[in-house]
Every structure is written in structure tokens, then in C-alpha cells.
Motif scaffolding. Structure first.
Motif, PDB file in Angstrom:
ATOM      1  N   LEU B  34       8.579 -51.733  20.236  1.00 26.39           N
ATOM      2  CA  LEU B  34       7.321 -51.328  19.609  1.00 26.39           C
ATOM      3  C   LEU B  34       7.551 -50.750  18.211  1.00 26.39           C
ATOM      4  O   LEU B  34       6.903 -51.158  17.235  1.00 26.39           O
ATOM      5  CB  LEU B  34       6.637 -50.276  20.493  1.00 26.39           C
ATOM      6  CG  LEU B  34       5.404 -49.598  19.912  1.00 26.39           C
ATOM      7  CD1 LEU B  34       4.234 -50.572  19.876  1.00 26.39           C
ATOM      8  CD2 LEU B  34       5.041 -48.357  20.731  1.00 26.39           C
ATOM      9  N   VAL B  35       8.500 -49.821  18.124  1.00 20.74           N
ATOM     10  CA  VAL B  35       8.717 -49.109  16.858  1.00 20.74           C
ATOM     11  C   VAL B  35       9.302 -50.058  15.805  1.00 20.74           C
ATOM     12  O   VAL B  35       8.854 -50.088  14.664  1.00 20.74           O
ATOM     13  CB  VAL B  35       9.650 -47.891  17.077  1.00 20.74           C
ATOM     14  CG1 VAL B  35       9.999 -47.219  15.755  1.00 20.74           C
ATOM     15  CG2 VAL B  35       8.976 -46.891  18.022  1.00 20.74           C
ATOM     16  N   ASP B  36      10.290 -50.859  16.206  1.00 19.85           N
ATOM     17  CA  ASP B  36      10.945 -51.775  15.253  1.00 19.85           C
ATOM     18  C   ASP B  36      10.199 -53.106  15.121  1.00 19.85           C
ATOM     19  O   ASP B  36      10.638 -53.973  14.375  1.00 19.85           O
ATOM     20  CB  ASP B  36      12.397 -52.058  15.698  1.00 19.85           C
ATOM     21  CG  ASP B  36      13.248 -50.799  15.685  1.00 19.85           C
ATOM     22  OD1 ASP B  36      12.764 -49.771  15.177  1.00 19.85           O
ATOM     23  OD2 ASP B  36      14.387 -50.852  16.202  1.00 19.85           O
ATOM     24  N   ARG B  37       9.126 -53.261  15.928  1.00 26.65           N
ATOM     25  CA  ARG B  37       8.362 -54.523  15.931  1.00 26.65           C
ATOM     26  C   ARG B  37       9.303 -55.711  16.156  1.00 26.65           C
ATOM     27  O   ARG B  37       9.252 -56.709  15.446  1.00 26.65           O
ATOM     28  CB  ARG B  37       7.575 -54.659  14.621  1.00 26.65           C
ATOM     29  CG  ARG B  37       6.699 -53.405  14.354  1.00 26.65           C
ATOM     30  CD  ARG B  37       5.904 -53.487  13.066  1.00 26.65           C
ATOM     31  NE  ARG B  37       4.774 -54.386  13.143  1.00 26.65           N
ATOM     32  CZ  ARG B  37       3.627 -54.102  13.764  1.00 26.65           C
ATOM     33  NH1 ARG B  37       3.468 -52.967  14.386  1.00 26.65           N
ATOM     34  NH2 ARG B  37       2.642 -54.969  13.768  1.00 26.65           N
ATOM     35  N   ASP B  38      10.115 -55.573  17.176  1.00 23.59           N
ATOM     36  CA  ASP B  38      11.173 -56.550  17.445  1.00 23.59           C
ATOM     37  C   ASP B  38      10.919 -57.228  18.801  1.00 23.59           C
ATOM     38  O   ASP B  38      11.243 -56.684  19.858  1.00 23.59           O
ATOM     39  CB  ASP B  38      12.520 -55.799  17.456  1.00 23.59           C
ATOM     40  CG  ASP B  38      13.700 -56.724  17.711  1.00 23.59           C
ATOM     41  OD1 ASP B  38      13.478 -57.903  18.098  1.00 23.59           O
ATOM     42  OD2 ASP B  38      14.844 -56.266  17.524  1.00 23.59           O
ATOM     43  N   ILE B 100       4.766 -51.093  29.210  1.00 24.27           N
ATOM     44  CA  ILE B 100       4.907 -50.706  27.798  1.00 24.27           C
ATOM     45  C   ILE B 100       5.251 -51.936  26.962  1.00 24.27           C
ATOM     46  O   ILE B 100       4.680 -52.165  25.893  1.00 24.27           O
ATOM     47  CB  ILE B 100       5.993 -49.617  27.630  1.00 24.27           C
ATOM     48  CG1 ILE B 100       5.563 -48.329  28.338  1.00 24.27           C
ATOM     49  CG2 ILE B 100       6.279 -49.352  26.147  1.00 24.27           C
ATOM     50  CD1 ILE B 100       6.634 -47.239  28.377  1.00 24.27           C
ATOM     51  N   ALA B 101       6.169 -52.755  27.487  1.00 16.86           N
ATOM     52  CA  ALA B 101       6.581 -53.965  26.755  1.00 16.86           C
ATOM     53  C   ALA B 101       5.392 -54.900  26.538  1.00 16.86           C
ATOM     54  O   ALA B 101       5.251 -55.510  25.471  1.00 16.86           O
ATOM     55  CB  ALA B 101       7.707 -54.669  27.503  1.00 16.86           C
ATOM     56  N   LYS B 102       4.508 -55.002  27.546  1.00 19.63           N
ATOM     57  CA  LYS B 102       3.333 -55.874  27.410  1.00 19.63           C
ATOM     58  C   LYS B 102       2.391 -55.349  26.318  1.00 19.63           C
ATOM     59  O   LYS B 102       1.870 -56.124  25.511  1.00 19.63           O
ATOM     60  CB  LYS B 102       2.579 -55.970  28.736  1.00 19.63           C
ATOM     61  CG  LYS B 102       3.256 -56.916  29.721  1.00 19.63           C
ATOM     62  CD  LYS B 102       2.461 -57.029  31.013  1.00 19.63           C
ATOM     63  CE  LYS B 102       3.238 -57.852  32.045  1.00 19.63           C
ATOM     64  NZ  LYS B 102       2.788 -57.592  33.425  1.00 19.63           N
ATOM     65  N   SER B 103       2.169 -54.050  26.314  1.00 18.42           N
ATOM     66  CA  SER B 103       1.326 -53.474  25.256  1.00 18.42           C
ATOM     67  C   SER B 103       1.989 -53.661  23.896  1.00 18.42           C
ATOM     68  O   SER B 103       1.323 -53.983  22.907  1.00 18.42           O
ATOM     69  CB  SER B 103       1.094 -51.979  25.501  1.00 18.42           C
ATOM     70  OG  SER B 103       0.278 -51.777  26.626  1.00 18.42           O
ATOM     71  N   ALA B 104       3.314 -53.468  23.851  1.00 17.10           N
ATOM     72  CA  ALA B 104       4.047 -53.616  22.591  1.00 17.10           C
ATOM     73  C   ALA B 104       3.901 -55.044  22.061  1.00 17.10           C
ATOM     74  O   ALA B 104       3.694 -55.256  20.865  1.00 17.10           O
ATOM     75  CB  ALA B 104       5.523 -53.264  22.793  1.00 17.10           C
ATOM     76  N   GLU B 105       3.968 -55.997  22.969  1.00 11.89           N
ATOM     77  CA  GLU B 105       3.849 -57.404  22.590  1.00 11.89           C
ATOM     78  C   GLU B 105       2.535 -57.650  21.836  1.00 11.89           C
ATOM     79  O   GLU B 105       2.498 -58.359  20.831  1.00 11.89           O
ATOM     80  CB  GLU B 105       3.911 -58.272  23.851  1.00 11.89           C
ATOM     81  CG  GLU B 105       4.122 -59.730  23.561  1.00 11.89           C
ATOM     82  CD  GLU B 105       4.525 -60.492  24.822  1.00 11.89           C
ATOM     83  OE1 GLU B 105       4.221 -60.001  25.937  1.00 11.89           O
ATOM     84  OE2 GLU B 105       5.145 -61.565  24.681  1.00 11.89           O
ATOM     85  N   GLN B 106       1.449 -57.057  22.338  1.00 13.29           N
ATOM     86  CA  GLN B 106       0.153 -57.220  21.672  1.00 13.29           C
ATOM     87  C   GLN B 106       0.123 -56.475  20.339  1.00 13.29           C
ATOM     88  O   GLN B 106      -0.406 -56.986  19.347  1.00 13.29           O
ATOM     89  CB  GLN B 106      -0.958 -56.667  22.558  1.00 13.29           C
ATOM     90  CG  GLN B 106      -1.127 -57.442  23.841  1.00 13.29           C
ATOM     91  CD  GLN B 106      -2.486 -57.167  24.487  1.00 13.29           C
ATOM     92  OE1 GLN B 106      -3.447 -56.820  23.791  1.00 13.29           O
ATOM     93  NE2 GLN B 106      -2.555 -57.309  25.787  1.00 13.29           N
TER      94      GLN B 106
END
Lengths: 227, 227
Positions: B34-38, B100-106
Motif C-alpha cells: 500500500l505505502v510503496d504502491r507496489d 488489507i492486500a485487497k483494499s491496497a490493490e484498489q
């Protein structure tokens, strides 16, 4: 000793059902408080939480004592481990109901955002899942446990529906943001309650399937048919 | 037999720590994505989840076998019950990391809403709590378990801070609603991860306290000092 152990298992099962009833009534009270805008019900949720915490500790300890003093057969041992885990899940269902009650408390103080339809539906589904998961645990009913897993999909679709609808409200009208957010959090709590029921049902499937596997490995002599 | 049992307990403890490390790395990867947008890191979270599910089943079964084939002393029995519960908590920490990973993906697909400060802080606290709760479980360290409970309060205040700040964004600018909502859900997942670590620590307190009580009741003869 064996008869006494089976008597104690029967008492434990009855108490698990009682704890399940308490969990169900907490979900129901919290959501009814929200729908009927009835703050008196919120106090009942808090009172039930205390009772729930006491039951949690008491049943946890009871399972421990049964494991320590008896030498349960493989089937009874799996049931007791399932019971220990389920007691934890029930206690967390109580915690989620308290979270719902807290959100309800805030929402009741403001004008209703919209008529509530999906949230009561989710609550009713989740409550039924708690009922059936406990039923499957005490009776070792594999089929009933399977129905709980299926109901979980319905809860998840309702959660997505609630989310989409409230997102639209929030985007179109900033005045709805705080209330919509609380409703979304309530729907997430209901989803978690359904997840806890699913965990219990998965344990039942594990218990009944493993017992079967073990059973076959032992050339067909069932050691404890009733769990 | 006794020596073998203690060897198996030691292996179980090592595997619990390994499962704890996996849970920690899942939290870390999901928030770093999420933070690194990776997005590459998101795949690693999914891969870790499969490993986590395997470990869950394997360790659950291992605890069952140790309980079934040995007759553990009261202290070892409490530890094994704590292990069974903790394995469940670790698996759910994995599930929350996947959320968290799913939310980060969006979120990665849209421009950043704001610099992320409190969420990485929450993640670091929660990760540390997972680390310490597992450490306290395998070493039976009551004091370490207590520090986990204290850290939970810090996580809860950060959750409230995140909530208030994002609520303001959402109310002031409808364009931020969808993104702010995902960030709130992420903060709730981190809160749950901290709650699972707290559950593990509470079990440790229960194990060590009950062992003490039992210990005194037995006139001071420790039966298994090291758990």
C-alpha cells in the motif's frame, strides 16, 4: 467414570447451546435497537456481554478439566477441542454485537439515513448461522454444518450490496457520511459474526470428517458413534 | 516417551514461531504494498496465505496427536490448548492481511489520498504484538504477554485518529469517499490483527496464571517449569 464423563459431556453440550442462544440474542438485540431506535435494548446487550464473558471462562475451564481428568477417545477429544474453539468464537460474536450496539447508539441520536432492509436481513442470516453451527457442533451433524458454509455466501453478497449503496449515499451527500460509515461498520460486524459461525461449522466438518477417516483406519469399529 | 514428548513440544514451539513469522511478514507485505504502491508484493501475500492455511491444518493436527497419544500434565495441556487457539488466531491474522492486500490493490489504482503515517504505525505496532504474543506463548513469559495488552490500547487510539481524520476528508470532498473508506477498512483490519495478538497474549496469561494457581495448590512442586 465413563457414564459420569458422558453425563458431563451432555451438560457441556447443553451449556454450549445456552451460550449460543445468548450470542444469538445479543445479535438480535443490537440490531433491533438500531431498527426500532430503542436505546433500552442497548443496556441489555451490555448485560449479556458480562454473562457471555463468564460463560466463556467457565466453559473454557470445564473443557480443560474434562481433558485433564478423563482420557477422552479420539472422537470425544476432537469434540472437546472443537468446543474450546467454539467458545472463543461465541465470545467474539458477543464482542461484535457490542460493537454494533455502540454504532447503533450513535445512529439513534441522528435522523435515520434510510429505511434499513439489508442489515436486518444480514442479522437474521447471521443469527441463523450461529444457531445452526452450534446445533451441528453438539449433534455432530455434518450436513447442518455444510448449510452454514452456504449461508455465509449470502451474507457476503449482502455486505457488498450494503457497501455499494452506502458508498453512493456518501458520495452524493456529505451529510450522510458519518451515518453511512457507522452502517458500513455494522455490516462488517455482521459479516464477522457470520465468519465466526462459519469457523464453528468448519470445525464440525473437521471433527466429523476426521472421525470418519480414523474410523475407517480402525477397520470399522466406531469408538463413539454419538460425536 | 517423556523425552520424545518434550522433543515434540519443542518442535511444535519452533513451528508456532515460524507461523508467527509468516503472519508478521503478511501484515508487513500488505501494508508495504500500500505505502510503496507496489502490486508485486500483493502476490507474495496471496502465496503466504496458502502456506499459512497449510500450517494451520498441520499444527492443529499435531496438537491433536500430542493430546491424543500423550497424557500431558496440566501445564503442558494448557499450553497445547493455548497452541490450538493461537494457531486459529494466526490463520485469521493471515486472512486480515489478505483483506488489507485487497483494499491496497484498489487504492494503488488511484492517486494517493494523503501521505500515510498512522496506518504504517498501526501495522508496525500490530506486527510487534504478533511477535511478542508468540514469544510469550512459547516461553510462557507472563510479563511479555502483559506488554502485548498495553500495546493494544495504542493501536485503538491510532484507529480512532485514522477514523476522525478520514471522516473529515470524506465530508469535505466527495471525491475522497471511496479511497478514505478503503483506508478505514484497512485500519479496522489492523485493529483486528492486534486483537488476535491480544487473544494469544490473554491465553498466555491464563496459562501461566492457572499454572501458578495449580502449582500452589500442589504445595509448591512445579511439574513442568518450562511451560
Amino acid at each position: 467414570m465413563n457414564r459420569r464423563f458422558h453425563g458431563e459431556l451432555a451438560t457441556l453440550k447443553a451449556d454450549l447451546l445456552r451460550m449460543g442462544d445468548l450470542a444469538q440474542s445479543m445479535v438480535e438485540l443490537a440490531v433491533r435497537a438500531l431498527v426500532d431506535r430503542d436505546t433500552a435494548l442497548l443496556g441489555q446487550v451490555r448485560a449479556a456481554e458480562e454473562e457471555m464473558n463468564k460463560l466463556h471462562l467457565a466453559l473454557d475451564e470445564r473443557c480443560f478439566t474434562l481433558l485433564a481428568l478423563q482420557q477422552p477417545t479420539a472422537g470425544d477429544l476432537r469434540f472437546l477441542l472443537g468446543a474450546v474453539k467454539s467458545v472463543g468464537d461465541l465470545e467474539r460474536i458477543g464482542d461484535q454485537s457490542v460493537s454494533i450496539a455502540k454504532s447503533a447508539e450513535q445512529l439513534i441520536q441522528e435522523p435515520p439515513l434510510k429505511p434499513l432492509i439489508d442489515i436486518p436481513k444480514m442479522a437474521e442470516l447471521a443469527r441463523g448461522m450461529v444457531h445452526d453451527s452450534l446445533g451441528s457442533l453438539v449433534s455432530g451433524d455434518y450436513g447442518l454444518a455444510r448449510t452454514v458454509l452456504l449461508a455465509d455466501d449470502a451474507v457476503d453478497s449482502l455486505r457488498d450490496e450494503v457497501f455499494r449503496e452506502l458508498l453512493t449515499h456518501m458520495t452524493n451527500d456529505p451529510d450522510t457520511v458519518a451515518r453511512a460509515l457507522q452502517l458500513i461498520l455494522i455490516s462488517r460486524s455482521l459479516e464477522r459474526i457470520a465468519d465466526h459461525a462459519t469457523n464453528i461449522a468448519e470445525d464440525v466438518i473437521f471433527i466429523t470428517t476426521a472421525a470418519d477417516v480414523r474410523h475407517h483406519a480402525m477397520d470399522g469399529f466406531a469408538e463413539s458413534e454419538d460425536d
